[in-house]
Design an enzyme around this catalytic site. Structure first.
Site, short mmCIF file in Angstrom:
data_model
loop_
_atom_site.label_atom_id
_atom_site.label_comp_id
_atom_site.label_asym_id
_atom_site.label_seq_id
_atom_site.Cartn_x
_atom_site.Cartn_y
_atom_site.Cartn_z
N LYS A 1 1.05 4.18 -2.87
CA LYS A 1 0.77 5.59 -2.59
C LYS A 1 1.99 6.47 -2.90
CE LYS A 1 -3.53 5.35 -1.19
NZ LYS A 1 -4.62 5.92 -2.01
N TYR B 1 0.84 -1.21 0.00
CA TYR B 1 0.00 0.00 0.00
C TYR B 1 0.87 1.25 0.00
CZ TYR B 1 -3.34 3.44 1.92
OH TYR B 1 -4.13 4.55 2.15
#
Length: 257
Positions: A166, A162
């Protein structure tokens, strides 16, 4: 020209992914309150239809719910096409959809999980931004807002894929700000921990204790606290802002000690 810029979004069309709940829902409702026509996209048809109906009833705005999985290239294409078919244009795109499944260890992250996380958090925003941004340039202007995370600059071991996605989203924001200049502005929001429906799964007592040490404002954010920055980036108030990523995190990304 008035000294105070307008945060109104009258007659603008805004497409928000992950807009049926959490921060996306707050942003969608705020945009509708400020005069925008709002398209809410999320994976589940019943969720987007309910959110669309409730926001329309609450604000009087014209809304549309479209079921779409943004981790799928073709569904992103279809989402953009359906929005243009209905409204003829998109003035604001908010790439908010995200996911971060739990995993026992980095060695046990499956290829399926890795691809899914990168797909929703990075591939989808790239595809939508590429399609919509190109058409915004042709139309003479627009604003793209990518919702990142403080995980992109302060990652933990339990959210590595994740955080990677990002961080890629941050890089994409800066690159597309140049690609679509000077008429289309591309910016990012970098939320810290927010007390949305996702936080119901947290140990809130332990979180509150950590927040007192790690977050300068000593608490998680309330969902409505994302709205000011989201309105700024969507509206003419940010007419000289592009390639910028605004932290809305209570100071957490650089406040740990």
């Amino acid at each position: 020209m008035p000294a105070t810029p307008s945060f109104r979004l009258d007659d603008k069309v805004a497409l928000i992914t992950g807009g049926s709940r959490g921060l996306g829902r707050q942003i969608a409702e705020a945009y509708a309150e400020q005069g925008a026509r709002v398209v809410i996209a999320s994976r589940k048809a019943d969720s987007v239809e309910q959110a669309s109906r409730e926001i329309a009833e609450a604000t009087g705005a014209e809304t549309l719910g479209i079921a779409a999985h943004v981790g799928d290239w073709e569904q992103c294409t279809r989402l953009a096409e359906q929005t243009y078919e209905r409204f003829g244009r998109i003035d604001v795109l908010v790439n908010n959809a995200g996911m971060s499944p739990l995993y026992p260890s980095v060695a046990e992250v499956s290829e399926e999980l890795f691809d899914k996380v990168l797909g929703v958090n990075l591939k989808g925003p790239f595809r939508l931004s590429s399609l919509v941004g190109t058409r915004m340039v042709e139309a003479g202007g627009g604003a793209i807002i990518n919702v990142s995370s403080t995980a992109s600059v302060a990652p933990r071991g339990d959210i590595v894929p994740y955080a990677m996605a990002k961080a890629g989203l941050n890089a994409m924001t800066l690159g597309l700000a140049r690609e679509f200049s000077p008429t289309v502005r591309v910016n990012g929001l970098m939320p810290g921990p927010f007390l949305t429906d996702i936080s119901k799964a947290w140990d809130l007592e332990a979180f509150a204790e950590r927040a007192r040490d790690d977050i300068p404002l000593q608490r998680g954010g309330e969902p409505g606290e994302i709205v000011g920055a989201a309105l700024y980036l969507a509206s003419d108030a940010s007419s000289y802002t592009t390639g910028t990523i605004i932290k809305v995190d209570g100071g957490s990304a650089y406040g740990a000690h």
